[in-house]
Design a protein around this motif. Structure first.
Motif, PDB file in Angstrom:
ATOM      1  N   ASP A  73       4.244  -0.158   2.305  1.00  0.00           N
ATOM      2  CA  ASP A  73       3.541   0.867   3.078  1.00  0.00           C
ATOM      3  C   ASP A  73       3.418   0.532   4.564  1.00  0.00           C
ATOM      4  OD1 ASP A  73       1.797  -1.236   2.721  1.00  0.00           O
ATOM      5  OD2 ASP A  73       0.034   0.032   2.374  1.00  0.00           O
ATOM      6  N   ARG A  78       0.657  10.680   5.079  1.00  0.00           N
ATOM      7  CA  ARG A  78      -0.392  11.245   4.234  1.00  0.00           C
ATOM      8  C   ARG A  78      -0.307  12.767   4.308  1.00  0.00           C
ATOM      9  NH1 ARG A  78      -5.519   8.282   5.431  1.00  0.00           N
ATOM     10  NH2 ARG A  78      -4.412   6.688   4.232  1.00  0.00           N
ATOM     11  N   HIS A 121       0.675   8.559  -4.983  1.00  0.00           N
ATOM     12  CA  HIS A 121       1.514   7.770  -4.086  1.00  0.00           C
ATOM     13  C   HIS A 121       2.981   7.853  -4.524  1.00  0.00           C
ATOM     14  CE1 HIS A 121      -1.984   4.905  -2.746  1.00  0.00           C
ATOM     15  NE2 HIS A 121      -2.317   6.182  -2.719  1.00  0.00           N
ATOM     16  N   GLU A 140       5.620   4.861   2.272  1.00  0.00           N
ATOM     17  CA  GLU A 140       4.719   5.361   1.241  1.00  0.00           C
ATOM     18  C   GLU A 140       4.212   6.742   1.632  1.00  0.00           C
ATOM     19  OE1 GLU A 140       1.246   3.279  -1.176  1.00  0.00           O
ATOM     20  OE2 GLU A 140       0.507   3.987   0.764  1.00  0.00           O
ATOM     21  N   GLN A 142       1.460   9.423   0.622  1.00  0.00           N
ATOM     22  CA  GLN A 142       0.230   9.656  -0.133  1.00  0.00           C
ATOM     23  C   GLN A 142      -0.076  11.156  -0.104  1.00  0.00           C
ATOM     24  OE1 GLN A 142      -2.921   7.318   1.561  1.00  0.00           O
ATOM     25  NE2 GLN A 142      -2.034   5.364   0.955  1.00  0.00           N
TER      26      GLN A 142
END
Length: 268
Positions: A73, A78, A121, A140, A142
């Protein structure tokens, strides 16, 4: 410490974050245009701080020369959405993309962490074109609701304050807050159809208003001053009356008048 130049090391990750932010923001716009509703509410991104990378590498026993493959990450995206159902819709869209490769997924929505943390995730391989050639980095993604994000932000701040060792009473209150946040998500999901229908109506009305006003201005460009002024007066009246159906009919009339003006201009 291996003496690496961190500013250069992070360049591909910075590029990956900027590209991914742009792509998911574009996805939001496209979904709104095509379907009238977007699962994506808004998108943020960040690069992990060097100190955080080093701390995580130490905690996970990742050697310094294995950080690129051992820390997933460093680049983080996000995606926030309104409803729990939207989380899984976004995840499905990510899986279908050809510009990244999904390595694996962690569903903390269905499998909540002990702390109360909920989020979805997805770890991906993402290729970036750098000055030195193509480089694939881990990122990553999210995906969470606004309520989940609010709770996670508070938890992160408290973990920073207590250096990851939260007092038991704080843990308990956080867990209760997580359940309250999830109950809110469940309640909102139960009225999802009503909410999305309302948002669609608002979006449709906004588009009609924009069409009317933009096309009236374009009529002025073609020197159809009297016609444009009359349309403006009718628009003002319909707007005051909140007559959405009348506004739609007016938008079609203005569009037809504009087409005639363009054809007349071309024939000169």
């Amino acid at each position: 410490m291996d003496g690496r130049d961190w500013s250069k090391f992070l360049i591909p990750y910075e590029q990956a974050v900027e590209e991914l932010k742009f792509k998911f923001k574009t996805l939001r716009t496209e979904l709104k245009s095509r379907e009238g509703y977007s699962y994506v509410e808004f998108v943020t991104g960040r690069i992990k701080r060097i100190s955080s990378i080093l701390e995580k590498a130490k905690r996970l026993s990742v050697p310094m020369d294995k950080i690129e493959s051992g820390i997933e990450d460093i680049a983080g995206i996000r995606i926030m959405c309104q409803f729990v159902q939207d989380i899984y819709a976004i995840a499905a869209l990510v899986r279908e993309r050809k510009d990244m490769t999904v390595l694996y997924e962690k569903d903390y929505v269905a499998n909540t962490k002990e702390s109360g943390y909920r989020s979805y995730h997805i770890i991906v391989n993402y290729p970036v074109q750098t000055a030195l050639g193509m480089k694939t980095v881990l990122a990553e993604i999210q995906i969470r609701t606004l309520a989940m994000n609010f709770w996670a932000t508070i938890e992160h701040s408290l973990n920073y304050k207590y250096q990851e060792v939260l007092p038991e009473d704080v843990k308990l209150r956080l867990k209760k807050a997580a359940e309250a946040a999830f109950l809110l998500d469940q309640e909102m999901s139960s009225i999802r159809d009503e909410v999305t229908e309302s948002q669609q109506q608002f979006e449709d009305r906004s588009n009609v208003v924009s069409r009317c006003l933009n096309n009236i201005q374009e009529l002025y460009f073609y020197y159809r001053v009297r016609e444009a002024a009359q349309f403006q007066l009718r628009f003002n009246e319909l707007w005051e009356q909140e007559d959405d159906w009348g506004l739609k009919e007016l938008a079609e009339e203005i569009q037809s008048a504009l087409i005639r003006s363009k054809k007349g201009d071309q024939s000169k």
